[in-house]
Write a protein that holds these residues in place. Structure first.
Motif, PDB file in Angstrom:
ATOM      1  N   THR A  53       4.241  -6.012  23.051  1.00  0.00           N
ATOM      2  CA  THR A  53       3.658  -5.140  22.051  1.00  0.00           C
ATOM      3  C   THR A  53       3.197  -4.912  20.181  1.00  0.00           C
ATOM      4  OG1 THR A  53       3.514  -3.840  24.032  1.00  0.00           O
ATOM      5  CG2 THR A  53       2.212  -2.835  22.274  1.00  0.00           C
ATOM      6  N   LEU A  54       4.217  -5.034  20.076  1.00  0.00           N
ATOM      7  CA  LEU A  54       4.406  -4.324  18.358  1.00  0.00           C
ATOM      8  C   LEU A  54       3.920  -5.913  18.367  1.00  0.00           C
ATOM      9  CD1 LEU A  54       5.650  -3.508  16.288  1.00  0.00           C
ATOM     10  CD2 LEU A  54       8.334  -4.734  16.871  1.00  0.00           C
ATOM     11  N   GLY A  55       4.338  -7.031  18.083  1.00  0.00           N
ATOM     12  CA  GLY A  55       4.125  -8.634  17.960  1.00  0.00           C
ATOM     13  C   GLY A  55       2.163  -8.713  17.812  1.00  0.00           C
ATOM     14  N   LEU A  56       2.210  -8.247  19.421  1.00  0.00           N
ATOM     15  CA  LEU A  56       0.023  -8.107  19.036  1.00  0.00           C
ATOM     16  C   LEU A  56      -0.284  -8.064  18.836  1.00  0.00           C
ATOM     17  CD1 LEU A  56      -0.198  -8.021  22.711  1.00  0.00           C
ATOM     18  CD2 LEU A  56      -1.466  -9.266  21.569  1.00  0.00           C
ATOM     19  N   ALA A  57      -0.017  -6.052  17.706  1.00  0.00           N
ATOM     20  CA  ALA A  57       0.036  -4.909  16.990  1.00  0.00           C
ATOM     21  C   ALA A  57       0.012  -6.047  15.653  1.00  0.00           C
ATOM     22  CB  ALA A  57       0.700  -4.000  16.787  1.00  0.00           C
ATOM     23  N   VAL A  58       1.039  -6.783  14.655  1.00  0.00           N
ATOM     24  CA  VAL A  58       0.580  -6.969  13.793  1.00  0.00           C
ATOM     25  C   VAL A  58      -0.361  -8.148  13.675  1.00  0.00           C
ATOM     26  CG1 VAL A  58       2.220  -8.644  12.468  1.00  0.00           C
ATOM     27  CG2 VAL A  58       3.307  -6.350  13.763  1.00  0.00           C
ATOM     28  N   VAL A  59      -0.260  -9.325  15.125  1.00  0.00           N
ATOM     29  CA  VAL A  59      -0.891 -10.314  14.738  1.00  0.00           C
ATOM     30  C   VAL A  59      -2.692  -9.355  14.654  1.00  0.00           C
ATOM     31  CG1 VAL A  59      -2.062 -11.872  16.278  1.00  0.00           C
ATOM     32  CG2 VAL A  59      -0.014 -11.799  15.996  1.00  0.00           C
ATOM     33  N   GLU A  60      -2.723  -8.662  15.442  1.00  0.00           N
ATOM     34  CA  GLU A  60      -4.181  -8.823  15.870  1.00  0.00           C
ATOM     35  C   GLU A  60      -4.912  -7.853  14.331  1.00  0.00           C
ATOM     36  OE1 GLU A  60      -6.148  -9.608  17.829  1.00  0.00           O
ATOM     37  OE2 GLU A  60      -5.258 -10.410  18.467  1.00  0.00           O
ATOM     38  N   ILE A  61      -3.686  -7.191  13.414  1.00  0.00           N
ATOM     39  CA  ILE A  61      -4.135  -6.623  12.909  1.00  0.00           C
ATOM     40  C   ILE A  61      -4.146  -7.081  12.089  1.00  0.00           C
ATOM     41  CG2 ILE A  61      -4.146  -4.486  11.099  1.00  0.00           C
ATOM     42  CD1 ILE A  61      -2.026  -2.953  13.429  1.00  0.00           C
ATOM     43  N   GLY A  62      -3.820  -8.072  11.730  1.00  0.00           N
ATOM     44  CA  GLY A  62      -3.562  -9.017  10.490  1.00  0.00           C
ATOM     45  C   GLY A  62      -4.480 -10.355  10.848  1.00  0.00           C
ATOM     46  N   ARG A  63      -5.140 -10.547  12.287  1.00  0.00           N
ATOM     47  CA  ARG A  63      -6.749 -11.208  12.208  1.00  0.00           C
ATOM     48  C   ARG A  63      -7.078 -10.247  11.835  1.00  0.00           C
ATOM     49  NH1 ARG A  63      -6.759 -15.354  16.666  1.00  0.00           N
ATOM     50  NH2 ARG A  63      -6.376 -14.124  17.798  1.00  0.00           N
ATOM     51  N   GLY A  64      -7.879  -8.441  12.239  1.00  0.00           N
ATOM     52  CA  GLY A  64      -8.396  -8.491  12.303  1.00  0.00           C
ATOM     53  C   GLY A  64      -9.403  -7.774  11.268  1.00  0.00           C
ATOM     54  N   ALA A  65      -8.114  -7.529  10.351  1.00  0.00           N
ATOM     55  CA  ALA A  65      -9.208  -7.183   9.142  1.00  0.00           C
ATOM     56  C   ALA A  65      -8.782  -7.682   8.237  1.00  0.00           C
ATOM     57  CB  ALA A  65      -7.387  -5.569   8.457  1.00  0.00           C
ATOM     58  N   PRO A  66     -10.444  -8.110   7.158  1.00  0.00           N
ATOM     59  CA  PRO A  66     -10.037  -8.314   6.706  1.00  0.00           C
ATOM     60  C   PRO A  66      -8.792  -8.687   5.305  1.00  0.00           C
ATOM     61  CG  PRO A  66     -11.960  -7.438   6.565  1.00  0.00           C
ATOM     62  CD  PRO A  66     -11.160  -6.604   7.288  1.00  0.00           C
ATOM     63  N   ALA A  67      -8.263  -9.364   4.333  1.00  0.00           N
ATOM     64  CA  ALA A  67      -7.341  -9.927   3.813  1.00  0.00           C
ATOM     65  C   ALA A  67      -7.606  -8.251   2.912  1.00  0.00           C
ATOM     66  CB  ALA A  67      -7.574 -10.963   3.124  1.00  0.00           C
ATOM     67  N   LEU A  68      -8.767  -8.712   2.278  1.00  0.00           N
ATOM     68  CA  LEU A  68      -8.353  -7.517   0.907  1.00  0.00           C
ATOM     69  C   LEU A  68      -8.845  -6.081   0.986  1.00  0.00           C
ATOM     70  CD1 LEU A  68      -9.537  -7.461  -1.524  1.00  0.00           C
ATOM     71  CD2 LEU A  68     -11.614  -6.524  -1.172  1.00  0.00           C
ATOM     72  N   VAL A  69      -9.116  -5.936   2.647  1.00  0.00           N
ATOM     73  CA  VAL A  69      -8.465  -4.484   3.188  1.00  0.00           C
ATOM     74  C   VAL A  69      -7.096  -3.744   2.780  1.00  0.00           C
ATOM     75  CG1 VAL A  69      -8.914  -3.019   5.021  1.00  0.00           C
ATOM     76  CG2 VAL A  69     -11.123  -3.897   4.530  1.00  0.00           C
ATOM     77  N   ILE A  70      -7.071  -5.431   3.382  1.00  0.00           N
ATOM     78  CA  ILE A  70      -5.018  -5.337   4.070  1.00  0.00           C
ATOM     79  C   ILE A  70      -4.327  -5.167   2.401  1.00  0.00           C
ATOM     80  CG2 ILE A  70      -2.731  -6.217   4.323  1.00  0.00           C
ATOM     81  CD1 ILE A  70      -4.067  -7.180   6.581  1.00  0.00           C
ATOM     82  N   LEU A  71      -4.987  -5.709   1.524  1.00  0.00           N
ATOM     83  CA  LEU A  71      -4.574  -6.256  -0.352  1.00  0.00           C
ATOM     84  C   LEU A  71      -4.187  -4.536  -0.549  1.00  0.00           C
ATOM     85  CD1 LEU A  71      -4.030  -8.299  -2.240  1.00  0.00           C
ATOM     86  CD2 LEU A  71      -6.228  -8.092  -2.708  1.00  0.00           C
ATOM     87  N   TYR A  72      -5.774  -3.896  -0.848  1.00  0.00           N
ATOM     88  CA  TYR A  72      -5.653  -2.570  -0.788  1.00  0.00           C
ATOM     89  C   TYR A  72      -5.022  -1.524  -1.110  1.00  0.00           C
ATOM     90  CZ  TYR A  72     -10.305  -3.807  -3.547  1.00  0.00           C
ATOM     91  OH  TYR A  72     -11.015  -3.970  -4.759  1.00  0.00           O
ATOM     92  N   LEU A  73      -4.417  -1.862   0.863  1.00  0.00           N
ATOM     93  CA  LEU A  73      -3.732  -0.653   1.227  1.00  0.00           C
ATOM     94  C   LEU A  73      -2.628  -0.982   1.330  1.00  0.00           C
ATOM     95  CD1 LEU A  73      -4.462  -0.626   5.516  1.00  0.00           C
ATOM     96  CD2 LEU A  73      -5.134   1.053   3.650  1.00  0.00           C
ATOM     97  N   PHE A  74      -2.470  -2.262   0.709  1.00  0.00           N
ATOM     98  CA  PHE A  74      -0.965  -2.277   0.178  1.00  0.00           C
ATOM     99  C   PHE A  74      -1.321  -2.189  -1.058  1.00  0.00           C
ATOM    100  CE2 PHE A  74       0.472  -5.407   3.488  1.00  0.00           C
ATOM    101  CZ  PHE A  74       2.025  -5.334   3.811  1.00  0.00           C
ATOM    102  N   TYR A  75      -1.830  -1.902  -2.214  1.00  0.00           N
ATOM    103  CA  TYR A  75      -1.650  -1.825  -3.705  1.00  0.00           C
ATOM    104  C   TYR A  75      -2.181  -0.716  -4.403  1.00  0.00           C
ATOM    105  CZ  TYR A  75      -2.300  -2.409  -8.790  1.00  0.00           C
ATOM    106  OH  TYR A  75      -2.407  -2.413  -9.647  1.00  0.00           O
ATOM    107  N   TYR A  76      -3.252   0.185  -3.319  1.00  0.00           N
ATOM    108  CA  TYR A  76      -3.918   1.490  -3.027  1.00  0.00           C
ATOM    109  C   TYR A  76      -2.897   2.546  -2.385  1.00  0.00           C
ATOM    110  CZ  TYR A  76      -6.759  -0.533  -6.774  1.00  0.00           C
ATOM    111  OH  TYR A  76      -7.292  -1.685  -8.050  1.00  0.00           O
ATOM    112  N   GLY A  77      -2.648   1.963  -1.046  1.00  0.00           N
ATOM    113  CA  GLY A  77      -2.263   3.142   0.136  1.00  0.00           C
ATOM    114  C   GLY A  77      -0.802   3.334  -0.438  1.00  0.00           C
ATOM    115  N   LEU A  78       0.012   2.611  -0.144  1.00  0.00           N
ATOM    116  CA  LEU A  78       1.057   2.604  -0.243  1.00  0.00           C
ATOM    117  C   LEU A  78       1.915   3.175  -1.234  1.00  0.00           C
ATOM    118  CD1 LEU A  78       3.361   0.047   1.835  1.00  0.00           C
ATOM    119  CD2 LEU A  78       2.017   1.333   2.280  1.00  0.00           C
ATOM    120  N   PRO A  79       1.263   3.865  -2.066  1.00  0.00           N
ATOM    121  CA  PRO A  79       1.976   4.424  -3.519  1.00  0.00           C
ATOM    122  C   PRO A  79       1.588   5.361  -3.052  1.00  0.00           C
ATOM    123  CG  PRO A  79       0.924   3.119  -4.266  1.00  0.00           C
ATOM    124  CD  PRO A  79       0.657   2.719  -3.199  1.00  0.00           C
ATOM    125  N   LYS A  80       0.823   5.875  -1.615  1.00  0.00           N
ATOM    126  CA  LYS A  80       0.754   7.604  -1.295  1.00  0.00           C
ATOM    127  C   LYS A  80       2.221   8.099  -0.787  1.00  0.00           C
ATOM    128  CE  LYS A  80      -2.561  10.368  -0.254  1.00  0.00           C
ATOM    129  NZ  LYS A  80      -3.593  10.523   0.049  1.00  0.00           N
TER     130      LYS A  80
END
Lengths: 261, 217
Positions: free
Chosen positions: B52-79
């Motif tokens: 389940t953990l593996g599937l979640a990581v894979v599906e989020i990585g493929r399902g979300a646009p790379a730009l969204v993940i990029l923004y989450l890392f850069y703007y989201g995580l500082p929170k």
């Protein structure tokens, strides 16, 4: 040196095997119905019968590629009850004792012929690369393929691949060899070179169980002929006697179909 | 002719941008593919939690646009008090992307290895780890190579997303130059050519490999 001596290393004991009350089903579908077979050391047993009779499944139950639902397997000092938990030591001992040759060869395509034979020796028997390669070359020479040692399987004909596969199994010093329709995927002519190797192995006294449609081989080489039909053994005994005078009508029908064509 | 002269003048700045793009692509591939292999194994395992953990990581990585993940890392995580430099955030997002896509390609490759190979290994008595690492994995990876090369090209082109968080990569260099002289047409054409000069030969190599493998199987 003969094939079997090479196969034995120095003096590996000839082994027999006893299979009792082997049953196997997939869901409601019975594939083996209480099959028993005792094989004496140094003998050749040929398994024949119509397709769907359970011959291959039975053969694959012997080294537990298929797990029977019940029954016992006795080989060397080991008694295995596949219906219950089989501990990994017994399984390893069984697999080490029993060599297998497949219809589709199943050589490792990314390894040379030599590596195919040496790699299992190194990993299973812990031989050094030099020891393993030396032994592999002996075996390749015996099956007439020394010059193919450094070729990959895709560069070899089907008959050559099957002989390499036989050498690969022999390299681990099995006491018993299983053959699952070893010539069925080959042209009749090419099949002959594989049968020649098997005849030699039989003559050297290797214990062999052979599922085959090669009736001549079954008649000439085997000590015991076993006829399977409808998930059971219906007849077994001297191959010439059965072929000339089958006791069961089902056997008669099958033999007429394969011999009188 | 004037275009060529101007391009020659822009080239040094563009090259430094291209260097950053190649660096990000390289990092995301070198770190992403091993991670992808790990994910492909997690997804194939019997253990439900790991799968389940593996599937979640894979599906989020493929399902979300790379730009969204990029923004989450850069703007989201500082929170949460986790702040990255822009180039680090870009690498992490693209590593995730590369791992997710490559894991499916590797899983398919591993599954394409014929059953007979496993049966032969069992019949020979090979231990499970020897069977996997010496028999199954080499064959599975071989058939995964063209797909993985395709993902590598995608990753290189995907580095252009890092422009959005001001990483000084190829697109950012181009934009900076363009905004000085307002000759956007010339500069973005040059940027496109820079991407193509890398991607097109890489595609040809991929096709070459595909043909070669088709011949050998």
């Amino acid at each position: 040196m003969t094939l079997a001596q090479i196969a034995d290393g120095q003096l590996a004991p000839r082994l027999g095997i006893k299979l009792d009350n082997i049953s196997k089903r997939y869901g409601d579908h019975v594939v083996l119905d209480d099959v028993s077979l005792h094989v004496e050391p140094g003998t050749v047993t040929a398994l024949i019968g119509p397709s769907g009779a359970g011959k291959s499944t039975f053969l694959r139950c012997i080294n537990l590629l298929e797990r029977p639902d019940s029954g016992t397997i006795q080989v060397a000092q080991h008694t295995i009850q596949p219906g219950k938990d089989v501990n990994s030591r017994d399984l390893a001992a069984l697999r080490r004792t029993v060599g297998m040759v497949f219809q589709s060869f199943n050589l490792f395509p990314h390894m040379s012929a030599l590596k195919n034979i040496s790699f299992p020796q190194q990993k299973v028997l812990g031989r050094s690369k030099e020891e393993a390669d030396e032994r592999s070359m002996q075996l390749l020479e015996r099956v007439g393929l020394k010059d193919k040692a450094h070729q990959h399987p895709s560069r070899c004909s089907g008959g050559q691949q099957q002989r390499i596969a036989i050498a690969r199994a022999l390299a681990l010093n099995p006491g018993i060899m299983l053959f699952d329709e070893p010539t069925s995927a080959l042209d009749p002519e090419v099949g002959l070179e594989v049968l020649a190797v098997m005849r030699e192995l039989a003559a050297d006294g290797m214990t062999m169980i052979v599922v085959t449609h090669e009736m001549q081989f079954a008649r000439d080489v085997s000590d015991t002929l076993v006829v399977m039909a409808d998930c059971r053994i219906i007849e077994q005994g001297d191959p010439r006697a059965i072929m000339s005078d089958p006791q069961e009508t089902r056997t008669r029908r099958f033999l007429r179909a394969v011999l009188e064509r | 002719m004037t275009w060529l002269a101007e391009w020659a003048a822009y080239l040094p700045q563009m090259m430094s941008g291209l260097g950053v793009s190649l660096l990000i692509a390289g990092v995301s591939i070198v770190a992403g593919y091993p991670l992808g292999l790990l994910l492909s194994l997690m997804v194939s395992t019997k253990n439900l939690a790991i799968r389940t953990l593996g599937l979640a990581v894979v599906e989020i990585g493929r399902g979300a646009p790379a730009l969204v993940i990029l923004y989450l890392f850069y703007y989201g995580l500082p929170k949460f008090g986790i702040a990255f430099e822009s180039i680090t955030a870009a690498c992490l997002a693209l590593i995730w992307n590369a791992a997710a896509y490559s894991s499916e390609i590797m899983r398919a490759g591993i599954q394409s290895v014929p059953r007979g190979q496993l049966e032969a290994s069992s019949a020979l008595g090979l231990a499970q780890h020897h069977t996997f690492f010496r028999v199954v994995l080499p064959q599975g990876m071989r058939s995964a190579i063209p797909g993985l090369m395709g993902v590598a090209i995608q990753m290189f082109q995907g580095t252009s997303l890092a422009y959005a968080i001001a990483v000084p990569e190829l697109m950012k260099s181009a934009y900076n130059i363009g905004s000085q002289d307002f000759n956007y047409l010339q500069i973005f054409t040059l940027a496109g050519l820079c991407y193509a000069v890398i991607s097109m030969p890489a595609t040809w190599i991929t096709v070459f490999f595909e043909k070669r493998m088709a011949r050998h199987t």
